[in-house]
Write a protein that holds these residues in place. Structure first.
Motif, mmCIF file in Angstrom:
data_model
loop_
_atom_site.group_PDB
_atom_site.id
_atom_site.type_symbol
_atom_site.label_atom_id
_atom_site.label_comp_id
_atom_site.label_asym_id
_atom_site.label_seq_id
_atom_site.Cartn_x
_atom_site.Cartn_y
_atom_site.Cartn_z
ATOM 1 N N HIS A 440 9.491 3.875 2.416
ATOM 2 C CA HIS A 440 9.803 5.013 3.295
ATOM 3 C C HIS A 440 10.392 6.177 2.498
ATOM 4 C CE1 HIS A 440 9.758 1.504 5.964
ATOM 5 N NE2 HIS A 440 9.396 2.335 6.927
ATOM 6 N N THR A 441 11.325 5.835 1.596
ATOM 7 C CA THR A 441 11.977 6.888 0.802
ATOM 8 C C THR A 441 10.950 7.616 -0.057
ATOM 9 O OG1 THR A 441 13.998 5.597 0.751
ATOM 10 C CG2 THR A 441 13.781 7.320 -0.913
ATOM 11 N N ALA A 442 10.060 6.840 -0.668
ATOM 12 C CA ALA A 442 9.060 7.444 -1.553
ATOM 13 C C ALA A 442 8.167 8.425 -0.795
ATOM 14 C CB ALA A 442 8.220 6.341 -2.197
ATOM 15 N N LEU A 443 7.618 7.988 0.346
ATOM 16 C CA LEU A 443 6.697 8.855 1.091
ATOM 17 C C LEU A 443 7.424 10.080 1.639
ATOM 18 C CD1 LEU A 443 3.906 9.515 2.184
ATOM 19 C CD2 LEU A 443 4.340 8.013 4.126
ATOM 20 N N THR A 444 8.655 9.858 2.135
ATOM 21 C CA THR A 444 9.427 10.970 2.686
ATOM 22 C C THR A 444 9.643 12.045 1.624
ATOM 23 O OG1 THR A 444 10.541 9.396 4.131
ATOM 24 C CG2 THR A 444 11.568 11.564 3.897
ATOM 25 N N LYS A 445 9.959 11.605 0.418
ATOM 26 C CA LYS A 445 10.205 12.542 -0.680
ATOM 27 C C LYS A 445 8.955 13.375 -0.996
ATOM 28 C CE LYS A 445 12.492 12.630 -5.203
ATOM 29 N NZ LYS A 445 12.743 11.941 -6.454
ATOM 30 N N VAL A 446 7.812 12.708 -0.969
ATOM 31 C CA VAL A 446 6.559 13.409 -1.264
ATOM 32 C C VAL A 446 6.235 14.431 -0.170
ATOM 33 C CG1 VAL A 446 4.042 13.132 -1.467
ATOM 34 C CG2 VAL A 446 5.581 11.546 -2.653
ATOM 35 N N LEU A 447 6.372 14.014 1.089
ATOM 36 C CA LEU A 447 6.011 14.907 2.197
ATOM 37 C C LEU A 447 6.865 16.172 2.175
ATOM 38 C CD1 LEU A 447 5.461 12.353 5.122
ATOM 39 C CD2 LEU A 447 3.780 13.348 3.538
ATOM 40 N N LYS A 448 8.132 15.991 1.803
ATOM 41 C CA LYS A 448 9.032 17.127 1.724
ATOM 42 C C LYS A 448 8.630 18.033 0.552
ATOM 43 C CE LYS A 448 13.904 18.017 1.983
ATOM 44 N NZ LYS A 448 15.218 17.530 1.616
ATOM 45 N N ALA A 449 8.324 17.401 -0.580
ATOM 46 C CA ALA A 449 8.009 18.178 -1.788
ATOM 47 C C ALA A 449 6.774 19.060 -1.600
ATOM 48 C CB ALA A 449 7.813 17.236 -2.972
ATOM 49 N N VAL A 450 5.809 18.579 -0.831
ATOM 50 C CA VAL A 450 4.555 19.347 -0.690
ATOM 51 C C VAL A 450 4.519 20.183 0.590
ATOM 52 C CG1 VAL A 450 3.244 17.632 -2.003
ATOM 53 C CG2 VAL A 450 3.320 17.474 0.493
ATOM 54 N N ASP A 451 5.578 20.122 1.391
ATOM 55 C CA ASP A 451 5.620 20.780 2.703
ATOM 56 C C ASP A 451 4.408 20.328 3.537
ATOM 57 O OD1 ASP A 451 6.098 22.367 4.918
ATOM 58 O OD2 ASP A 451 5.285 24.190 4.006
ATOM 59 N N TYR A 452 4.423 19.071 3.899
ATOM 60 C CA TYR A 452 3.288 18.469 4.601
ATOM 61 C C TYR A 452 2.987 19.194 5.912
ATOM 62 C CZ TYR A 452 0.378 14.958 6.907
ATOM 63 O OH TYR A 452 -0.633 14.323 7.555
ATOM 64 N N GLU A 453 4.055 19.543 6.646
ATOM 65 C CA GLU A 453 3.847 20.251 7.916
ATOM 66 C C GLU A 453 3.079 21.552 7.688
ATOM 67 O OE1 GLU A 453 4.461 18.971 10.823
ATOM 68 O OE2 GLU A 453 5.274 17.183 9.823
ATOM 69 N N GLY A 454 3.469 22.251 6.616
ATOM 70 C CA GLY A 454 2.799 23.514 6.282
ATOM 71 C C GLY A 454 1.331 23.289 5.961
ATOM 72 N N LEU A 455 1.037 22.198 5.250
ATOM 73 C CA LEU A 455 -0.355 21.901 4.889
ATOM 74 C C LEU A 455 -1.196 21.616 6.134
ATOM 75 C CD1 LEU A 455 0.111 19.582 1.767
ATOM 76 C CD2 LEU A 455 -0.862 21.895 1.769
#
Lengths: 801, 199
Positions: A440-455
């Motif tokens: 969970h921590t790993a995926l959360t960190k990635v989604l934040k880093a790439v601005d998943y919502e923005g994508l």
């Protein structure tokens, strides 16, 4: 512990664990001063070259070597008939089958070795190859593995057609090799019957080739006077080669010396034993002169060790909320003409059963059927642990397919099904014990880093304008570090590994391991482990591998096993030395061992400032005046049999833009977060991750070895086979979390293969996602512009307004 | 690697002349660029060779030609040619049926159907261009065939011109010019023309 500036300086000087120490290998490599097999030149050396079959399946009616033998400079032309009296015309494979060294009455694949020519130089050998006249009678060819078990299929292996077991269990057809089942079939069927949602997808993982820069080769040198054999060889497992050569030749293992010098990349390609090696060795024994065999690029791509070629049917059962209830995977595996895949003995499909991935799946069932076809033998672990790339590919693809069916975001679906941190050690439905993880921590960190919502927002806008943008994801778990000898062996030898460390009187160190670097930087990283354990600067620690006369027995380097197994052995051997050093220090300081504390590079007497002995002083004392009752010297050997595998994991995200008129896929962004536990050298880790991602990109976007209906291989030159250069390679962004392995002495898990395993499904995920709004659930690799354009065209997305 | 080719060549000559030449196996073989019959074993079995040069690479195929059937009523010939290159790396086989028909506007037409199978290095390296290569080889073959027939049975002026053209024909498959015609043929096929269409 280190707090003062002086302490920090001492620690820095060691360049131990966690230091981005520059690679010790690079000065010789970047100056062109490495020594590879082809650099080995021995006095009186002869050269071997192969006569190969143009047909994929044919009977050999005659071989005429008169013209070749008449060419000045030719010493011998050997065929199966010549090897037969030595019983070396066939050889055993690691998978319990046999493989023809030189074609015996019949050829089973295009480019198969039919005869070997030994001559004064490489050019004469090549000329003589053209003079060997072989008459063939073509036979019906079996290319499509789906037709292998048909009643009217041509029978390929006449040598074993009556055997009901080809080394890996019962078989049901002369072209059938094995059936391998794991898990609970009935319980899984029940889970599917009762499930609210079921998805199924046919997924093909194409045949690809690891393609290291250096092809395979060897120099065999038999000394008739001493009765000993020395072989320089491109091998990822020199000790196993020695055992096999001894078994095949009848020479005592002590009279066989195998040397793996510098190796220009392996990626699983250099684990196996190839006909070229065997014929060079036989020729050297027969002629009493050194014989060199080095294959060319076409020979390499055509016959030595491809990977994958799995036809997978993945199925997931779930409830409406996306909680997975069961997994079922059926595989048809095309193994080529001989079953010589390089896997631990009891694992005919490698560790494919790791296909439950990072997810908490209550029940699963996997079945793999292996069949013969008229293609090259192989099935190696191309930059991955055995068949793990295929396993990760099928589960990650199926997660996307399920998310699409349910209309749940793919990230959210993964979050709902991840094994939770508190569930570790986690026992998977197919029998693995995942050592540690925090998905969970790993995926959360990635989604934040790439601005998943923005994508997601951007993608919606692009889709409304008819543009194609895809977002790919994988959250993979690998199994590496084979492995516990209760589960894993090769030819009966347990898959432990070893380290031998000698501390010299002046405190410098030479250490030898049973592994062998092919570019991973072992000389650099193993020294860092010893530096931290013993307080001796890395620069004073010499690491040697690859010479079976000097190194302790080990199973070699593949399946990311060097750090999990060899690195553990290194730490354990260093700890033995550390224990002895403590005894010597106690003696020198006239204190009890219990009153000593270790501080970076020295033992100190607790509470007595200035009462201390550095490891250098201790080393001198070990050879000068060891305590009574203690042997002189300071060295140790450790054979490490790991209690479990290690399970590195990661979360990757990829963004692609696709040109809807040309089908060109542009990787706009690739974000790779890896967790390999304790990090030994962050710079080397990053380099390995870049390399792994590059090879993942190569596989996903272009690599394949296709065949035509007559069994001609169509991808065996670099005109066709895709090797990405700086021109094609995307920019990589890397990141990490650290979840140490609880059972590894250092907490390290291994890393070099994760990026390959993890990135391939991520590229597919991104490409497919670009078409997801049109109902596309899967597209087979490679995602070349032409193939992607075909999909665009089929969906009429390329119409100009 | 296998390709199927259908071809037809109109000839300004009588069908009888066309049929007469079609039965002359060494003559027909000679129409194939770079090919010749080296040995006549009997009227059904021949040995031949084909030599081709593309850039620096020379490939020479030695092989057998077997006449599988001659049907005078249909003016049809079937032959199978098999060969192996002298270096032992490639093999080729052609199963060819050729026949002569009367053309609507006078003259006749040579029609041919062939299945060409190539194995080994030639297939690995050249497989993708094979349809175009075979197409071009057969176009050259067709032109030579036409000229030969006209030499036999056309009017005097045409026969003289055909003879001259045949004399100018290079003795082996000319690599660079040939490669160029393959490339031209390939691009033509991209723009609407089917690869199997005749020139």
């Amino acid at each position: 512990m280190a707090t003062t500036a002086e302490d920090l300086a001492r620690e820095d000087k060691l360049q131990g664990l966690g230091c981005s120490r520059k690679r010790k290998e690079d000065p010789r490599f970047i100056q062109g001063k490495g020594t590879y097999v082809d650099d080995v030149k021995l006095p009186g050396m002869l050269f071997a070259d192969m006569v190969r079959s143009p047909y994929a399946h044919a009977r050999i009616k005659s071989i005429n070597k008169d013209k070749a033998l008449a060419l000045p400079g030719v010493h011998a032309v050997l065929t199966a008939a010549d090897l037969k009296p030595l019983n070396l015309h066939w050889m055993p494979t690691l998978a319990g089958d046999v493989q023809a060294v030189l074609a015996d009455e019949k050829v089973h694949l295009q480019y198969q070795e039919v005869a070997v020519v030994i001559a004064d130089d490489r050019y004469i050998a090549a000329d003589a190859v053209e003079l060997v006249e072989v008459e063939y009678e073509p036979l019906p060819v079996l290319v499509d593995p789906h037709k292998a078990l048909d009643d009217d299929a041509p029978i390929l292996r006449e040598d074993i057609k009556d055997k009901d077991n080809a080394g890996q269990g019962p078989r049901k057809h002369p072209n059938h090799i094995f059936s391998w089942e794991v898990g609970e079939q009935e319980a899984t069927s029940r889970a599917f019957d009762e499930a609210e949602v079921v998805v199924k997808e046919e997924i093909y993982y194409p045949r690809v080739h690891p393609s290291p820069l250096e092809t395979c080769g060897c120099v065999a040198s038999f000394d008739k006077v001493k009765g000993s054999l020395m072989v320089y060889i491109t091998s990822q497992a020199p000790h196993i080669v020695r055992t096999v050569v001894s078994m095949l030749s009848g020479l005592p293992e002590s009279k066989v010396r195998i040397i793996s010098p510098d190796i220009g990349g392996g990626f699983g390609n250099k684990v196996g034993i190839y006909p070229g090696y065997v014929t060079a060795i036989v020729a050297s024994i027969v002629l009493g002169r050194p014989v060199k065999w080095v294959e060319d690029r076409m020979e390499h791509l055509s016959t030595t060790a491809w990977a994958r070629d799995y036809y997978m049917t993945g199925e997931l059962a779930a409830d409406k909320n996306g909680r997975i209830k069961g997994l079922r995977v059926n595989v048809l595996a095309d193994h080529g003409a001989f079953n010589s895949h390089a896997q631990p003995t009891k694992w005919p499909a490698g560790f494919f059963s790791i296909c439950t991935g990072s997810y908490d799946i209550p029940v699963a069932y996997v079945k793999v059927d292996g069949v013969y076809t008229n293609k090259a033998p192989g099935g190696v672990a191309y930059r991955c642990s055995f068949r793990v790339t295929e396993a990760v590919y099928v589960i990650e693809r199926m997660m996307d397919v399920l998310a699409q069916k349910l209309g749940i975001d793919r990230m959210e679906l993964r979050m709902r099904n991840f094994v939770k941190p508190e569930q570790f050690p986690y026992h998977t439905a197919l029998g693995w014990e995942l050592d540690s993880g925090d998905y969970h921590t790993a995926l959360t960190k990635v989604l934040k880093a790439v601005d998943y919502e923005g994508l997601i927002k951007e993608q919606a806008e692009k889709r409304s304008k008819g543009e194609l943008m895809g977002i790919g994801v994988t959250t993979f778990t690998e199994v590496v570090g084979a492995g516990p000898s209760r589960n894993c062996d090769i030819l009966g030898v347990g898959m432990f590994d070893s380290a031998e460390i000698r501390v010299h009187p002046t405190g410098s160190v030479i250490a030898r391991m049973g592994t062998i670097s092919q570019g991973q930087g072992h000389q650099t990283t193993y020294a860092q482990i010893i530096a931290s354990e013993l307080g001796i600067p890395s620069d004073e620690i010499q690491i040697e591998e690859g010479d079976t006369d000097t190194a302790p027995y080990g199973l070699g380097t593949y399946g990311s096993r060097s750090t999990p197994v060899g690195g553990a052995a290194t730490a354990m051997a260093a700890r033995k030395i550390h224990d002895k050093a403590r005894k010597i220090a106690a003696h020198l300081l006239e204190a009890s061992e219990n009153d000593l504390e270790w501080d970076i590079d020295r033992f100190k007497v607790k509470g007595v400032p200035g009462a201390e002995k550095t490891m250098k002083e201790i080393a001198w004392a070990a050879y000068n005046r060891p305590p009574e009752g203690l042997e002189p010297g300071l060295e140790a050997v450790n054979y490490y049999d790991p209690p479990n595998f290690t399970y590195p994991f990661g979360a990757y995200l990829c963004v692609v833009d696709i040109d809807k008129y040309t089908g060109e896929v542009k990787v706009r962004r690739f974000y790779a977060l890896d967790d390999c536990g304790t990090r030994i050298n962050p710079m080397i880790i990053e380099g390995q991750i870049h390399g792994g991602l590059n090879e993942g990109f190569a596989v996903a976007m272009g690599q394949e070895l296709p065949f035509d209906a007559e069994g001609n291989i169509l991808g065996n030159t670099f005109m066709d086979y895709f090797i990405p250069t700086t021109m094609e390679t995307p920019h990589w962004e890397t990141d990490y979390t650290v979840t140490p392995s609880p059972h590894h002495p250092l907490g390290a898990k291994g890393v070099a293969e994760s990026p390959h395993v993890g990135s391939i499904p991520c590229f597919t995920s991104a490409v497919v996602n670009a078409f997801a709004h049109k109902g596309v659930t899967h597209m087979n690799m490679p995602h070349t512009s032409f193939r992607v354009w075909q999909k665009i065209h089929e969906l009429s997305l390329d119409k100009r307004e | 690697m296998q390709v199927n080719i259908d071809k037809s060549f109109p000839i300004a000559s009588s069908a009888a002349a066309g049929w007469a030449f079609l039965q002359n196996i060494p003559g027909v073989a000679g129409c194939m660029p770079g090919a010749e019959i080296t040995e006549t074993i009997d009227d059904k079995n021949y040995k031949g060779k084909v030599k081709t040069k593309i850039g620096p690479a020379t490939m020479a195929f030695n092989g057998d030609i077997v006449i599988k059937g001659i049907n005078a009523d249909k003016r049809e010939l079937r032959l199978i040619g098999t060969g192996q290159d002298t270096k032992g790396t490639s093999t080729a086989e052609m199963d060819l049926t050729a026949w002569i028909v009367d053309a609507d506007g006078g003259g006749c037409e040579l029609k041919g159907k062939a299945t060409v199978t190539v194995n080994g290095k030639a297939a690995s390296l050249g497989g993708r261009m094979m349809t175009q290569v075979a197409d071009q080889i057969l176009n050259q073959f067709g032109q030579n065939f036409i000229n030969n027939v006209i030499t036999l049975g056309g009017d005097a002026e045409a026969a003289e011109a055909a003879k001259e053209q045949l004399a100018e024909q290079p003795k082996e498959l000319n690599g660079l010019a040939f490669a160029w015609s393959v490339i031209v043929g390939f691009f033509k096929s991209l723009f609407g023309k089917k690869p199997g269409d005749t020139a």
